[in-house]
Design an enzyme around this catalytic site. Sequence first.
Site, PDB file in Angstrom:
ATOM      1  N   SER A 306       0.815  -1.214   0.000  1.00  0.00           N
ATOM      2  CA  SER A 306       0.000   0.000   0.000  1.00  0.00           C
ATOM      3  C   SER A 306       0.852   1.268   0.000  1.00  0.00           C
ATOM      4  CB  SER A 306      -0.956  -0.040   1.201  1.00  0.00           C
ATOM      5  OG  SER A 306      -1.971   0.926   1.078  1.00  0.00           O
ATOM      6  N   ASP A 317       9.938   5.809 -10.318  1.00  0.00           N
ATOM      7  CA  ASP A 317       9.529   6.375 -11.606  1.00  0.00           C
ATOM      8  C   ASP A 317      10.209   7.701 -11.891  1.00  0.00           C
ATOM      9  OD1 ASP A 317       7.945   4.176 -11.902  1.00  0.00           O
ATOM     10  OD2 ASP A 317       6.033   5.251 -11.997  1.00  0.00           O
ATOM     11  N   LYS A 331      -0.777  -4.393  -3.057  1.00  0.00           N
ATOM     12  CA  LYS A 331      -2.055  -3.864  -2.556  1.00  0.00           C
ATOM     13  C   LYS A 331      -2.226  -2.466  -3.136  1.00  0.00           C
ATOM     14  CE  LYS A 331      -5.055  -2.049   0.545  1.00  0.00           C
ATOM     15  NZ  LYS A 331      -5.412  -0.628   0.701  1.00  0.00           N
TER      16      LYS A 331
END
Length: 452
Positions: A306, A317, A331
């Site tokens: 999460s 990224d 998740k």
Amino acid sequence: MRKLVGFLLGTVAGACLTLLVASPQGAHLFAVANAAAHSDSSNTYSQLNLFGEVFEKVKTDYVEKPEDSKLVEGAINGMISSLDPHSRYMNEKGWAEMQETTHGEFGGLGIEVTMEDGFVKVVAPIDDTPASRAGIMSGDVITSIDDDQIQGMTLDQAVNKMKGAPNSSIRLKIVRKDADKPIEVSITREIIRVRPVRYHVDGGDIGYIRITSFNEQTTEGLRKAIGDVQKQVPQDKLAGYVVDLRNNPGGLLDQAVSVTATLMQRGEVVSTRGRNPEETQRFTAHGGDMTKGKPLVVLINGGSASASEIVAGALHDHKRATLIGTRSFGKGSVQTIIPLGTGNGALALTTARYFTPSGHSIQALGIKPDIEVLQDVPDEFKTRSEIKGEASMRGHLSAEGAEQTGSQSYVPPDEKNDKALAAAFNQLRGVTVNADAKNADTKAAQKRPVPN
């Protein structure tokens, strides 16, 4: 906000119907749509009538007189639990306890858990708590509490049963994969004060920061950690930071965003996409990188879930950090907390999915590290060192692509045996391991210079 969205959707639907009616076959299509709407509505009312009939039968004919409130709560729990593993209803007591948890202090054992196949499964123990000291680890399945079987309980009921007064004891029965028989563990409860950030300086040149959860104190703890490291190590001697998110089960979204914003200058951290395109939200970092651009390595594993995946995905990224370890849990869904009024508790409802800045869905896929490093797992832990991940949970939201299973979650208690941590230190000091080797070794013979 929701009322405004609903109004806009109604306006759009009306415009579409107007266009359909204006076309040569519009009247026929309108009639078909109208009949379908009436049919759906009729079917829903029929099901609600069935529920009412069953409710009355239980009230009047059950062998013992049931409490109406328990029947209704049971019906709500059944409805919500049929959606996905993370949506849940919390009664007034459960809602109050959840608020305590997000504040960072509560009474109990110190474990993050989820419900799977009717049993409570440990996502991760919290560092320096009764559960971690008793040897409970990620992947353990709790089948009974003080001889009361968990099957049939809701997650909230099981969690409430594990909480209790400090210094009181509790017995858990735990099942481990491939173990000959269940293991019984006796634990003494404590007040759990979750200290979400721990840190130290390694070798006089690297700041090691471990984030164990994302509660209201996490960002403040991270900033303090970075500030203290910078006081201990001159800027010209500081090689970088290791941010350890292994076995961190997540927490608050706003803390994931602010933690990321503390580690990079600016840019998108995560987007959430719900059922309707206009409900898409984007969360961005701005305000500055407190590390002053120093290199970062982020450690993840099968127990990183999460909010941990949001932070790791964003830093990766934006090419702000190198990820080392094993694939994360996967998740990737958003639970919105909806208070239901005084005395009625709250609803944690899955309302959207998480996407990394590059558009990568986390759900049932997880975050893949740049360098995979598997630990040497002692024989006694081999049956519970793997986490199957979100993709193995019954009723989970499907992935956007081929689903990925979980991965190794074992972290050696002694840092000198921690191969992923050693690889992180080597990376920051100018040497790295062979990224293609699944069992990466940190011996000098396998080190190579990192291009500058």
